[in-house]
Design a protein around this motif. Structure first.
Motif, short mmCIF file in Angstrom:
data_model
loop_
_atom_site.label_atom_id
_atom_site.label_comp_id
_atom_site.label_asym_id
_atom_site.label_seq_id
_atom_site.Cartn_x
_atom_site.Cartn_y
_atom_site.Cartn_z
N VAL A 30 -27.43 10.28 -96.52
CA VAL A 30 -28.90 10.39 -96.62
C VAL A 30 -29.36 9.82 -97.96
O VAL A 30 -30.32 9.04 -98.02
CB VAL A 30 -29.35 11.86 -96.47
N ARG A 31 -28.68 10.18 -99.03
CA ARG A 31 -29.02 9.70 -100.37
C ARG A 31 -29.01 8.17 -100.43
O ARG A 31 -29.90 7.55 -101.01
CB ARG A 31 -28.02 10.29 -101.37
N ILE A 80 -36.20 13.52 -105.63
CA ILE A 80 -35.67 14.67 -106.37
C ILE A 80 -34.86 15.49 -105.37
O ILE A 80 -35.31 15.74 -104.25
CB ILE A 80 -36.80 15.53 -106.96
N GLU A 81 -33.68 15.91 -105.78
CA GLU A 81 -32.84 16.74 -104.93
C GLU A 81 -32.94 18.19 -105.39
O GLU A 81 -32.86 18.47 -106.58
CB GLU A 81 -31.38 16.28 -105.01
N LYS A 82 -33.15 19.08 -104.42
CA LYS A 82 -33.25 20.51 -104.73
C LYS A 82 -32.41 21.29 -103.73
O LYS A 82 -32.44 21.02 -102.54
CB LYS A 82 -34.69 20.99 -104.61
N LEU A 109 -29.33 21.24 -99.06
CA LEU A 109 -29.85 20.32 -100.06
C LEU A 109 -31.08 19.64 -99.49
O LEU A 109 -31.03 19.08 -98.39
CB LEU A 109 -28.79 19.28 -100.43
N CYS A 110 -32.18 19.69 -100.23
CA CYS A 110 -33.42 19.09 -99.79
C CYS A 110 -33.74 17.86 -100.65
O CYS A 110 -33.63 17.91 -101.87
CB CYS A 110 -34.57 20.10 -99.89
N PHE A 111 -34.11 16.78 -100.00
CA PHE A 111 -34.53 15.57 -100.69
C PHE A 111 -36.05 15.53 -100.67
O PHE A 111 -36.67 15.45 -99.61
CB PHE A 111 -33.96 14.33 -99.99
N MET A 112 -36.62 15.62 -101.85
CA MET A 112 -38.07 15.55 -102.02
C MET A 112 -38.41 14.10 -102.35
O MET A 112 -37.80 13.51 -103.25
CB MET A 112 -38.53 16.45 -103.16
#
Length: 114
Positions: A11-12, A23-25, A31-34
């Motif tokens: 995904v990254r 931004i990864e949180k 793991l959420c990709f903002m």
């Protein structure tokens, strides 16, 4: 928090090719990709979450294999879809879902409180 690191790397890679405002949180047990301060794609242990146009949710869910609506408590979260990793073997399959999430991201409301 446990999440599928290989899937997160895939995904990254796709998101990084499309934008640099990521931004990864760690949240919701994954793991959420903002993207642009908006929730876009999330990775769990065996699936991804994509945030798509809520108006297209029903149509997408009817036509997609391995996709289901995200349910929080007793409430269906319209516009948030889980896709099973078994439907994401190829880069093209994963790109399809990420493309939908990025297209909606332009019009999505920001998750950041101002």
């Amino acid at each position: 928090m446990a999440y599928n690191e290989l899937l997160a790397d895939r995904v990254r890679e796709i998101l990084s090719a499309a934008t640099d405002n990521i931004i990864e949180k760690q949240m919701f047990g994954g793991l959420c990709f903002m993207v642009n301060d908006k929730m876009c794609v999330g990775v769990k242990t065996d699936k991804i979450m994509v945030r798509i146009d809520p108006e297209k949710s029903g149509e997408v869910l009817e036509s997609a294999t391995g996709a289901e609506a995200m349910v929080h408590g007793n409430r269906v979260m319209k516009g948030y879809i889980f896709v099973d990793e078994n439907e994401l073997h190829t880069k093209k399959q994963l790109q399809h879902w990420i493309k939908m999430a990025l297209e909606f991201n332009v019009n999505a409301k920001s998750s950041r409180k101002k």
